[in-house]
Design a protein around this motif. Structure first.
Motif, PDB file in Angstrom:
ATOM      1  N   VAL A  39     -26.973  93.598  19.838  1.00  0.00           N
ATOM      2  CA  VAL A  39     -25.846  93.470  20.769  1.00  0.00           C
ATOM      3  C   VAL A  39     -24.585  93.133  19.987  1.00  0.00           C
ATOM      4  O   VAL A  39     -24.634  92.379  19.006  1.00  0.00           O
ATOM      5  CB  VAL A  39     -26.101  92.351  21.807  1.00  0.00           C
ATOM      6  CG1 VAL A  39     -24.936  92.246  22.783  1.00  0.00           C
ATOM      7  CG2 VAL A  39     -27.389  92.587  22.563  1.00  0.00           C
ATOM      8  N   VAL A  40     -23.454  93.698  20.412  1.00  0.00           N
ATOM      9  CA  VAL A  40     -22.136  93.302  19.904  1.00  0.00           C
ATOM     10  C   VAL A  40     -21.217  93.126  21.105  1.00  0.00           C
ATOM     11  O   VAL A  40     -21.144  93.996  21.972  1.00  0.00           O
ATOM     12  CB  VAL A  40     -21.532  94.352  18.951  1.00  0.00           C
ATOM     13  CG1 VAL A  40     -20.146  93.905  18.479  1.00  0.00           C
ATOM     14  CG2 VAL A  40     -22.437  94.595  17.755  1.00  0.00           C
ATOM     15  N   THR A  41     -20.517  91.999  21.148  1.00  0.00           N
ATOM     16  CA  THR A  41     -19.576  91.725  22.236  1.00  0.00           C
ATOM     17  C   THR A  41     -18.293  91.183  21.645  1.00  0.00           C
ATOM     18  O   THR A  41     -18.319  90.348  20.733  1.00  0.00           O
ATOM     19  CB  THR A  41     -20.165  90.693  23.216  1.00  0.00           C
ATOM     20  OG1 THR A  41     -21.452  91.136  23.641  1.00  0.00           O
ATOM     21  CG2 THR A  41     -19.275  90.532  24.432  1.00  0.00           C
ATOM     22  N   MET A  42     -17.147  91.666  22.156  1.00  0.00           N
ATOM     23  CA  MET A  42     -15.845  91.201  21.674  1.00  0.00           C
ATOM     24  C   MET A  42     -14.923  90.889  22.848  1.00  0.00           C
ATOM     25  O   MET A  42     -14.959  91.583  23.871  1.00  0.00           O
ATOM     26  CB  MET A  42     -15.204  92.250  20.763  1.00  0.00           C
ATOM     27  CG  MET A  42     -15.877  92.382  19.412  1.00  0.00           C
ATOM     28  SD  MET A  42     -15.018  93.514  18.287  1.00  0.00           S
ATOM     29  CE  MET A  42     -15.897  95.031  18.630  1.00  0.00           C
ATOM     30  N   MET A  43     -14.096  89.870  22.675  1.00  0.00           N
ATOM     31  CA  MET A  43     -13.239  89.388  23.750  1.00  0.00           C
ATOM     32  C   MET A  43     -11.925  88.853  23.197  1.00  0.00           C
ATOM     33  O   MET A  43     -11.879  88.373  22.066  1.00  0.00           O
ATOM     34  CB  MET A  43     -13.978  88.276  24.520  1.00  0.00           C
ATOM     35  CG  MET A  43     -13.283  87.781  25.767  1.00  0.00           C
ATOM     36  SD  MET A  43     -14.129  86.322  26.463  1.00  0.00           S
ATOM     37  CE  MET A  43     -13.308  85.024  25.539  1.00  0.00           C
ATOM     38  N   GLU A  44     -10.874  88.949  23.999  1.00  0.00           N
ATOM     39  CA  GLU A  44      -9.595  88.327  23.657  1.00  0.00           C
ATOM     40  C   GLU A  44      -9.633  86.871  24.121  1.00  0.00           C
ATOM     41  O   GLU A  44      -9.716  86.606  25.324  1.00  0.00           O
ATOM     42  CB  GLU A  44      -8.436  89.048  24.347  1.00  0.00           C
ATOM     43  CG  GLU A  44      -8.222  90.480  23.896  1.00  0.00           C
ATOM     44  CD  GLU A  44      -7.115  91.166  24.672  1.00  0.00           C
ATOM     45  OE1 GLU A  44      -6.490  90.508  25.540  1.00  0.00           O
ATOM     46  OE2 GLU A  44      -6.873  92.352  24.415  1.00  0.00           O
ATOM     47  N   PRO A  45      -9.578  85.905  23.215  1.00  0.00           N
ATOM     48  CA  PRO A  45      -9.712  84.504  23.631  1.00  0.00           C
ATOM     49  C   PRO A  45      -8.561  84.006  24.499  1.00  0.00           C
ATOM     50  O   PRO A  45      -8.743  83.095  25.309  1.00  0.00           O
ATOM     51  CB  PRO A  45      -9.779  83.735  22.310  1.00  0.00           C
ATOM     52  CG  PRO A  45      -9.210  84.654  21.284  1.00  0.00           C
ATOM     53  CD  PRO A  45      -9.501  86.042  21.750  1.00  0.00           C
ATOM     54  N   LYS A  46      -7.382  84.596  24.378  1.00  0.00           N
ATOM     55  CA  LYS A  46      -6.226  84.112  25.133  1.00  0.00           C
ATOM     56  C   LYS A  46      -6.171  84.649  26.556  1.00  0.00           C
ATOM     57  O   LYS A  46      -5.453  84.112  27.401  1.00  0.00           O
ATOM     58  CB  LYS A  46      -4.934  84.483  24.404  1.00  0.00           C
ATOM     59  CG  LYS A  46      -4.770  83.777  23.068  1.00  0.00           C
ATOM     60  CD  LYS A  46      -3.492  84.199  22.375  1.00  0.00           C
ATOM     61  CE  LYS A  46      -3.342  83.501  21.035  1.00  0.00           C
ATOM     62  NZ  LYS A  46      -2.119  83.937  20.306  1.00  0.00           N
ATOM     63  N   THR A  47      -6.907  85.724  26.830  1.00  0.00           N
ATOM     64  CA  THR A  47      -6.878  86.323  28.167  1.00  0.00           C
ATOM     65  C   THR A  47      -8.252  86.391  28.822  1.00  0.00           C
ATOM     66  O   THR A  47      -8.347  86.527  30.040  1.00  0.00           O
ATOM     67  CB  THR A  47      -6.313  87.754  28.110  1.00  0.00           C
ATOM     68  OG1 THR A  47      -7.210  88.584  27.337  1.00  0.00           O
ATOM     69  CG2 THR A  47      -4.936  87.774  27.476  1.00  0.00           C
ATOM     70  N   GLY A  48      -9.305  86.335  28.013  1.00  0.00           N
ATOM     71  CA  GLY A  48     -10.654  86.514  28.533  1.00  0.00           C
ATOM     72  C   GLY A  48     -11.047  87.967  28.687  1.00  0.00           C
ATOM     73  O   GLY A  48     -12.190  88.270  29.045  1.00  0.00           O
ATOM     74  N   LEU A  49     -10.129  88.890  28.422  1.00  0.00           N
ATOM     75  CA  LEU A  49     -10.419  90.308  28.588  1.00  0.00           C
ATOM     76  C   LEU A  49     -11.413  90.790  27.536  1.00  0.00           C
ATOM     77  O   LEU A  49     -11.242  90.531  26.349  1.00  0.00           O
ATOM     78  CB  LEU A  49      -9.131  91.125  28.510  1.00  0.00           C
ATOM     79  CG  LEU A  49      -8.220  91.024  29.740  1.00  0.00           C
ATOM     80  CD1 LEU A  49      -6.836  91.545  29.422  1.00  0.00           C
ATOM     81  CD2 LEU A  49      -8.829  91.798  30.919  1.00  0.00           C
ATOM     82  N   ILE A  50     -12.429  91.492  27.986  1.00  0.00           N
ATOM     83  CA  ILE A  50     -13.470  92.007  27.097  1.00  0.00           C
ATOM     84  C   ILE A  50     -12.957  93.279  26.422  1.00  0.00           C
ATOM     85  O   ILE A  50     -12.463  94.193  27.080  1.00  0.00           O
ATOM     86  CB  ILE A  50     -14.753  92.292  27.890  1.00  0.00           C
ATOM     87  CG1 ILE A  50     -15.282  90.993  28.510  1.00  0.00           C
ATOM     88  CG2 ILE A  50     -15.817  92.932  27.002  1.00  0.00           C
ATOM     89  CD1 ILE A  50     -16.369  91.210  29.544  1.00  0.00           C
ATOM     90  N   ARG A  51     -13.107  93.335  25.103  1.00  0.00           N
ATOM     91  CA  ARG A  51     -12.626  94.488  24.328  1.00  0.00           C
ATOM     92  C   ARG A  51     -13.739  95.485  24.015  1.00  0.00           C
ATOM     93  O   ARG A  51     -13.490  96.675  23.873  1.00  0.00           O
ATOM     94  CB  ARG A  51     -12.016  94.011  23.006  1.00  0.00           C
ATOM     95  CG  ARG A  51     -10.834  93.088  23.137  1.00  0.00           C
ATOM     96  CD  ARG A  51      -9.551  93.805  23.457  1.00  0.00           C
ATOM     97  NE  ARG A  51      -9.123  94.717  22.413  1.00  0.00           N
ATOM     98  CZ  ARG A  51      -7.932  95.345  22.419  1.00  0.00           C
ATOM     99  NH1 ARG A  51      -7.100  95.147  23.414  1.00  0.00           N
ATOM    100  NH2 ARG A  51      -7.603  96.171  21.450  1.00  0.00           N
ATOM    101  N   ALA A  52     -14.966  94.989  23.878  1.00  0.00           N
ATOM    102  CA  ALA A  52     -16.088  95.879  23.558  1.00  0.00           C
ATOM    103  C   ALA A  52     -17.388  95.200  23.956  1.00  0.00           C
ATOM    104  O   ALA A  52     -17.489  93.973  23.947  1.00  0.00           O
ATOM    105  CB  ALA A  52     -16.108  96.232  22.071  1.00  0.00           C
ATOM    106  N   MET A  53     -18.372  96.019  24.311  1.00  0.00           N
ATOM    107  CA  MET A  53     -19.691  95.507  24.688  1.00  0.00           C
ATOM    108  C   MET A  53     -20.703  96.628  24.445  1.00  0.00           C
ATOM    109  O   MET A  53     -20.761  97.600  25.186  1.00  0.00           O
ATOM    110  CB  MET A  53     -19.692  95.093  26.167  1.00  0.00           C
ATOM    111  CG  MET A  53     -21.015  94.530  26.673  1.00  0.00           C
ATOM    112  SD  MET A  53     -20.991  94.293  28.478  1.00  0.00           S
ATOM    113  CE  MET A  53     -19.874  92.900  28.611  1.00  0.00           C
ATOM    114  N   VAL A  54     -21.462  96.512  23.356  1.00  0.00           N
ATOM    115  CA  VAL A  54     -22.409  97.574  23.014  1.00  0.00           C
ATOM    116  C   VAL A  54     -23.788  96.983  22.771  1.00  0.00           C
ATOM    117  O   VAL A  54     -23.938  95.782  22.528  1.00  0.00           O
ATOM    118  CB  VAL A  54     -21.950  98.367  21.763  1.00  0.00           C
ATOM    119  CG1 VAL A  54     -20.552  98.903  21.943  1.00  0.00           C
ATOM    120  CG2 VAL A  54     -22.026  97.514  20.516  1.00  0.00           C
TER     121      VAL A  54
END
Length: 786
Positions: free
Chosen positions: A355-370
């Motif tokens: 699993v790989v997950t990425m997020m913007e810490p300042k907004t909570g918006l998810i950038r990627a989820m694979v």
């Protein structure tokens, strides 16, 4: 039969002559000889004088951050267009073939209606209804389907006089409230054009890859001809029949003078290539990023709010019928890069999950989820298991997730943060042995102190004195267990929950792990998404933003709807978070995660290795992006026998179908998965910020005076040090002045960082005299042989 026909004709004639039908009033039953006619008129009395026209269903789009389509949701694939956005020749073609006197008559085309009524009385369907009547029928069908009313749908499509009369009455009401252009616009948008395309815009895009505004004569004629029988004349499945129907429309248009015969002949010569159609597949299984799509859909349904509907069912219908434009912050380049890096290491058919997950810490918006099983489905039958799944391994069970994963040493960040928050500093030090059994030692839980009852041995390759800096960089187990012991399990677990860590099963983290000493070693099964949320709180200087997948929702009218909020909230002092970030620069700068270094960026982070190498993790972050990558054994029952054969080395030296051999350590996934995935995502960010230096007071923590142990024995001294907040360890050495077992001195004096370990130097007694050197034996004299 003659009597029925006579009655029908009399019904129309009397109604027209009396002006009743045109006025939309009740028609008397006089002259209706048959029971069928009487029933139809009786039902007419019960009809409302206006037709309720619900908003036509439109397909919704789920978009990536760059505007590309991530998925389509629809019950009917429709994009509503005003008449001004539909080519004039398409309008003329539809009117020519369905109701060429549409702009000349009222609700009723007498000639066509009488022909249809005669045919209907004979049990045959006849297409003599006016275009307005056809629109009424389509509205009634859609209303019935929207209400899941099978009986109403059957009534709207039944081949009876009653249906024709109902349509007439409603058509009158429609013509009173809408202009001819408005009726045509709605007709062109509600009609079904076959092959899953509802409305002329969806049909134009599907069959010809153009907008409705760009349709030419040949294309318009083909679409117009589909409406009457969209299945039988579908040119994709029945090419010759479809072309013949198109040509019929062109001939009719030439006959009516809408186009010249030459124009019609030229259009008839145009070929149609079914292979060039544009498929608009719906749902998440057809998305390039199906599990991102599914998570977004689950969030819309479960958290979408009243703007989408009062219940989950209503919200789902709004998504599939509301024509919404739903935008995410998913970076397709980063998504594809992460998928490539992960799939290069782990195959979908392997017995492990990545699993790989990425997020913007300042907004909570998810950038990627694979994930390593990127295909949504269950086509795993037969001998060859394909690795398809419906599980989203990054999220909790509530959102179609699985069982989660143990986080290993990534949890040490919560111990360090709780320590810094409670006055412990980076110089808090412990003497680390190669191995330590904590059985019988006291820890503090949320319910008070308790002793470890069973044997619990914690191993590590390190030994010697370690502080928070090098203990973190080298991920020293026997540094963090004593640190947790000093801070208390309860503050650690409560902090982990506060910054966003969640159990995959949805249960409360504190209730389940508030008295589990092994928490610092990552024994809890958590979701990867909550892991990036928690680390994101440190990146965002103590402000937690909950992960969100939906950035915006816009309706067809341009109205912005409320979306689930990140609810960003300060949960930790900024100085404490800055100190955590300072400490966790170490693993990437010169520690276990140095393989994840990315030139041009300063990263903090941590590796995680689960006992018995059951999983390997790496988390890294900047102030603008946080990413987690992990590979774990799959605990599915079908693999139970395989893992049992591996003993205590689950991922250690495990050979995968990709040709990769795993090490079982977090550095592995950090180097080969996290780094390339995060590098692409960082390059796509518009803003890059630096970490903030922490206050020295937080970084150094509190100091406390080391109590004097003069005149005390080791036991009394240890108790005094414990009361002062220090840990202890024992060093034994010989002494000629202190009896064996007596306290010689402490390893430190003055003051020390809160919680530090102070060594008690205990006497082994006088150093024994060395053994005397042995006296050499005399060498015997050799006798001469005779």
């Amino acid at each position: 039969m003659g009597k029925r026909l006579y009655s029908l004709i009399m019904f129309v004639v009397v109604s027209i002559l009396g002006g009743l039908l045109a006025a939309g009033l009740v028609v008397p039953m006089t002259g209706m000889a048959t029971s069928t006619g009487k029933d139809a008129i009786a039902s007419l009395d019960n009809l409302p004088t206006e037709l309720e026209t619900p908003t036509q269903w439109q397909s919704s789009k789920l978009l990536n951050a760059d505007g590309s389509v991530l998925a389509n949701f629809y019950d009917e694939n429709r994009v509503y267009k005003p008449l001004s956005d539909i080519s004039p020749i398409m309008q003329k073609a539809q009117v020519a073939i369905e109701d060429h006197r549409f702009y000349e008559h009222g609700a009723l085309d007498l000639t066509g209606t009488l022909r249809a009524l005669v045919s209907t009385s004979q049990g045959n369907t006849q297409g003599g209804s006016s275009l307005t009547q056809q629109y009424v029928r389509l509205v009634l069908v859609q209303t019935a389907e929207a209400n899941n009313d099978a009986e109403a749908r059957a009534a709207a499509t039944e081949n009876t006089m009653a249906r024709k009369i109902r349509e007439l009455r409603y058509a009158i009401a429609v013509e009173k409230t809408l202009s001819k252009d408005e009726i045509l616009e709605r007709y062109l948008n509600i009609a079904y054009y076959g092959d899953g395309a509802y409305g002329v815009e969806a049909a134009a895009q599907h069959y010809f890859r153009v907008s409705a505004a760009k349709l030419n004569l040949a294309q318009s004629a083909m679409l117009a001809g589909l409406v009457r029988n969209p299945v039988a004349t579908n040119p994709v499945k029945h090419l010759q029949v479809g072309l013949e129907r198109r040509n019929d429309v062109l001939s009719r248009m030439a006959e009516l003078g809408v186009v010249t015969q030459a124009e019609a002949d030229a259009a008839k010569a145009v070929k149609f290539n079914p292979k060039k159609i544009k498929l608009t597949l719906k749902g998440c299984a057809n998305s390039k990023f199906p599990f991102v799509c599914d998570y977004a859909l689950q969030v819309l349904v479960k958290q979408g709010g009243s703007a989408l509907g009062a219940t989950e069912e209503e919200r789902l219908q709004t998504v599939y019928r509301g024509g919404l434009t739903i935008t995410t912050q998913i970076d397709p380049k980063a998504q594809r890069s992460a998928q490539k890096a992960l799939s290069k290491r782990v195959s979908a058919r392997d017995k492990v999950i990545g699993v790989v997950t990425m997020m913007e810490p300042k907004t909570g918006l998810i950038r990627a989820m694979v994930q390593s099983r990127p295909v949504m489905g269950d086509n795993n039958k037969g001998k060859k298991w394909k690795g398809e799944t419906y599980y989203n391994y990054a999220v909790s069970r509530e959102y179609n997730g699985a069982d989660g994963f143990q986080g290993g040493s990534t949890f040490k960040v919560y111990v360090a943060a709780a320590a810094l928050e409670n006055g412990f500093g980076v110089r808090t030090s412990y003497k680390v042995p190669l191995s330590r059994n904590y059985q019988g030692e006291t820890f503090n839980s949320c319910n008070g102190p308790f002793k470890i009852q069973k044997r619990w041995v914690v191993d590590g390759p390190e030994r010697g004195m370690y502080n928070m800096y090098n203990g973190t960089s080298q991920s020293v187990n026997n540094y963090f267990v004593p640190l947790e012991q000093s801070v208390g399990i309860c503050p650690v677990v409560k902090l982990a929950k506060r910054v966003g860590l969640q159990l995959a099963n949805g249960e409360d983290l504190v209730e389940n792990y508030g008295s589990i000493a092994s928490f610092t070693l990552g024994s809890a099964e958590v979701t990867p998404l909550s892991m990036v949320t928690a680390y994101g709180t440190f990146a965002n200087r103590g402000v937690r933003c909950n992960p969100i997948i939906i950035k915006s929702i816009i309706t067809t009218t341009g109205t912005k709807l409320d979306v689930p909020k990140a609810n960003c909230k300060r949960v930790m002092d900024a100085g404490v978070a800055d100190a955590v970030n300072k400490v966790f620069l170490g693993p990437i700068a010169n520690g276990t995660l140095r393989g994840a270094r990315i030139p041009g960026y300063t990263l903090a982070g941590k590796t995680g290795t689960v006992p018995s190498n059951q999983a390997e993790w790496a988390v890294a972050y900047t102030p603008d992006l946080v990413a987690a990558a992990g590979i774990s054994f799959d605990n599915a029952p079908m693999f139970k026998k395989f893992w049992k054969s591996r003993g205590k080395a689950f991922l250690r030296y495990l050979h995968l179908r990709t040709g990769v051999t795993l090490t079982g350590f977090g550095a592995d996934v950090g180097t080969y998965v996290l780094r390339p995935a995060m590098q692409r995502a960082l390059a796509d960010l518009d803003e890059h910020n630096s970490f903030v230096d922490p206050p020295a007071s937080v970084l150094n923590g509190e100091s406390a005076p080391i109590p004097s142990c003069s005149g005390m024995g080791p036991s009394s001294c240890g108790s005094a040090l414990a009361r002062a907040g220090f840990a202890t360890y024992t060093v034994r050495e010989y002494s000629d002045t202190v009896a064996a077992g007596g306290l010689i001195r402490l390893t430190r004096s003055g003051s020390a960082s809160k919680g530090s370990a102070i060594g008690l130097v205990v006497s082994k007694g006088a150093k024994p005299a060395p053994d005397p050197e042995p006296t050499p034996s005399p060498t015997p004299t050799k006798k001469r042989g005779r």
